[in-house]
Structures are given as C-alpha cells and as structure tokens.
Scaffold this motif. Structure first.
Motif, PDB file in Angstrom:
ATOM      1  N   THR A  23       0.813  -1.216   0.000  1.00 53.47           N
ATOM      2  CA  THR A  23       0.000   0.000   0.000  1.00 53.47           C
ATOM      3  C   THR A  23       0.846   1.264   0.000  1.00 53.47           C
ATOM      4  O   THR A  23       1.935   1.313   0.566  1.00 53.47           O
ATOM      5  CB  THR A  23      -0.918   0.023   1.234  1.00 53.47           C
ATOM      6  N   SER A  24       0.293   2.300  -0.635  1.00 54.63           N
ATOM      7  CA  SER A  24       0.929   3.609  -0.669  1.00 54.63           C
ATOM      8  C   SER A  24      -0.153   4.669  -0.748  1.00 54.63           C
ATOM      9  O   SER A  24      -1.230   4.434  -1.289  1.00 54.63           O
ATOM     10  CB  SER A  24       1.857   3.721  -1.887  1.00 54.63           C
ATOM     11  N   GLY A  25       0.153   5.845  -0.202  1.00 56.30           N
ATOM     12  CA  GLY A  25      -0.804   6.944  -0.277  1.00 56.30           C
ATOM     13  C   GLY A  25      -1.443   7.233   1.064  1.00 56.30           C
ATOM     14  O   GLY A  25      -0.861   6.965   2.122  1.00 56.30           O
ATOM     15  N   ASN A  26      -2.652   7.762   1.035  1.00 57.02           N
ATOM     16  CA  ASN A  26      -3.360   8.152   2.248  1.00 57.02           C
ATOM     17  C   ASN A  26      -3.513   6.959   3.185  1.00 57.02           C
ATOM     18  O   ASN A  26      -4.145   5.959   2.849  1.00 57.02           O
ATOM     19  CB  ASN A  26      -4.728   8.721   1.878  1.00 57.02           C
ATOM     20  N   LEU A  27      -2.911   7.078   4.363  1.00 58.86           N
ATOM     21  CA  LEU A  27      -2.863   5.949   5.291  1.00 58.86           C
ATOM     22  C   LEU A  27      -4.242   5.553   5.801  1.00 58.86           C
ATOM     23  O   LEU A  27      -4.532   4.366   5.981  1.00 58.86           O
ATOM     24  CB  LEU A  27      -1.941   6.294   6.464  1.00 58.86           C
ATOM     25  N   SER A  28      -5.115   6.533   6.027  1.00 59.77           N
ATOM     26  CA  SER A  28      -6.449   6.203   6.516  1.00 59.77           C
ATOM     27  C   SER A  28      -7.230   5.398   5.478  1.00 59.77           C
ATOM     28  O   SER A  28      -8.000   4.495   5.824  1.00 59.77           O
ATOM     29  CB  SER A  28      -7.218   7.474   6.887  1.00 59.77           C
TER      30      SER A  28
END
Length: 245
Positions: A49-54
């Motif tokens: 995964t990458s990007g906005n953690l939420s």
C-alpha cells in the motif's frame, strides 16, 4: 511518503516495501506497508500500500473483516476463497472505491488528498502468478512480460536499476538483489522513505511464501549490498571516457 516495488519474473514474485510515513518534517512514523494472506499450498496473496494511510488501512480492514465473517458465512467472497486472482483484485478495487467514497463525504477541498495505490500480487492453485496495480478510483492494470514490475510511492530513484536488470528470465535471487539496490537508491535520495524494510518472496507454483523478512537498519546483508553497489558505481564511473579534452 513510501516506496513499494513488486517484480514478477518466471521464477516467482519479489516484493519490497519501506515502513516510513511522513505527514510533515516533525510527524514521521513507521507503519507496515506489506500484508500477506495465505492458505499454504492453495493460495498466497500479498498487498502493498501507498498513499493516504487512513484509506489504505480501512481497505485492509474491510478485506480482513470479510475473511473473518466468511467463517460463519462461506458465501462471502474474500481474498482467501475467491475463484481467481482477477476476482481478488476486483475485491481490492471495490473496497478502494467504497472506502474513498465514504471518506470523501463531508470533506472540504482543504482536507488531505485521498489518493492511494495498492499492489496486489499472488497465485492460487491451478492459476498463474499475477501482479496488479490498483489505482485510487479502484481500476487496475496487470504486469506483463513487457512491464514485469510495478512501483508505487517515491519510485523515480529506484527505477533505472529495474529497467536494466529485470526480465522474465531473471532469477529470484537476482530479482531480490535488484529490488534491494532499487530501495537503497531511494533511501539515499529521499528522506521520506525509510527503514526497516519488508521483503516478501513467492516462488512460482508454490502457493506459499518462501520469504517474509523484516530488514532492520543494522541488517548486515543489506549493508553489504549497499556498500558494494556504491563501490561498483564508483568504479564504473571512473572507467568512463572523458567528454572533454
């Protein structure tokens, strides 16, 4: 920021991710970016995964919750019971769309970006190994012989070595070295990417991970790769012809 790389060669899949998240110069934390789902001998799937953690955490929670609920209701389709890898990436894409739609409700333009990306890699018994990149909108593309690797996050520094080395016939050992060099180049050039790292390897037709390893900052093997790569680069540079008289 983060950096995740996944390589698909004839011999299997090799994946490497960092663990740093950066929400500002004084807000740096560590979160795992690689998650594995396995029924040894039947299927093995990894998400990166990458990007906005939420967003990515909620997508992972949604997928994991479905697996738990399927224990009482086998009709629920999950990563561990879906028919094909294509069905698996469809589940991830659907979860991405639903999570982002729900989170966007009530948000203003001043709120943080909801952008996120997920790599889906794995194999089920009787099927071929697959590698996909899922975009924020939930759509996806698949790796091919012409494009045998995907990167998400801070990818530009680690791409040249992969372009030169990775081919379908590349061995798992060489693919693993290549992703480590790719990561080392990124670590040296971008402070938003940081150790420890997570290395995951899935040999072709095994349907079970052969390596799930945490590489700490003091890891001697990674340190040797980093040092030797620097020496080789310097030697290669010194041997180049001059462009001026």
């Amino acid at each position: 920021m983060t950096y995740c790389v996944a390589v698909r060669v004839d011999a299997g899949l090799v994946m490497l991710s960092d663990t740093r998240t950066n929400a500002g110069v004084d807000n740096i934390a560590r979160f795992r970016k690689t998650f594995t789902y396995e029924n040894p001998g039947e299927r093995a799937i990894a998400l990166m995964t990458s990007g906005n953690l939420s967003v990515t955490q909620e997508v992972k929670t949604t997928l994991s919750r479905a697996i738990k609920e399927s224990e009482e209701n086998p009709e629920i389709q999950t990563l561990l019971n879906c028919r094909t890898m294509h069905d698996a990436v469809m589940l991830v894409g659907d979860a991405m769309r639903k999570v982002r739609t729900r989170m966007r409700q009530g948000m203003t333009s001043a709120e943080p970006s909801m952008s996120a990306s997920i790599l889906v890699a794995g194999q089920r018994k009787g099927g071929k190994q697959r590698l996909y990149m899922v975009y924020s909108e939930g759509n996806f593309i698949e790796a091919t012989a012409d494009t045998p690797f995907f990167q998400i996050g801070e990818h530009k520094y680690g791409k040249p070595i992969l372009d030169r080395i990775i081919r379908p016939e590349t061995s798992l050992s060489d693919a693993a070295k290549a992703v480590c060099v790719s990561m080392d180049s990124t670590l040296r050039s971008n402070l938003s990417v940081g150790m420890p790292l997570d290395l995951t390897i899935l040999p072709s037709d095994a349907c079970a991970f052969s390596v799930r390893r945490r590489i700490e900052p003091t890891d001697p093997e990674f340190a040797r790769i980093s040092m030797q790569w620097g020496i080789v680069l310097q030697q290669g540079f010194d041997s180049l012809p001059s462009v001026i008289d």
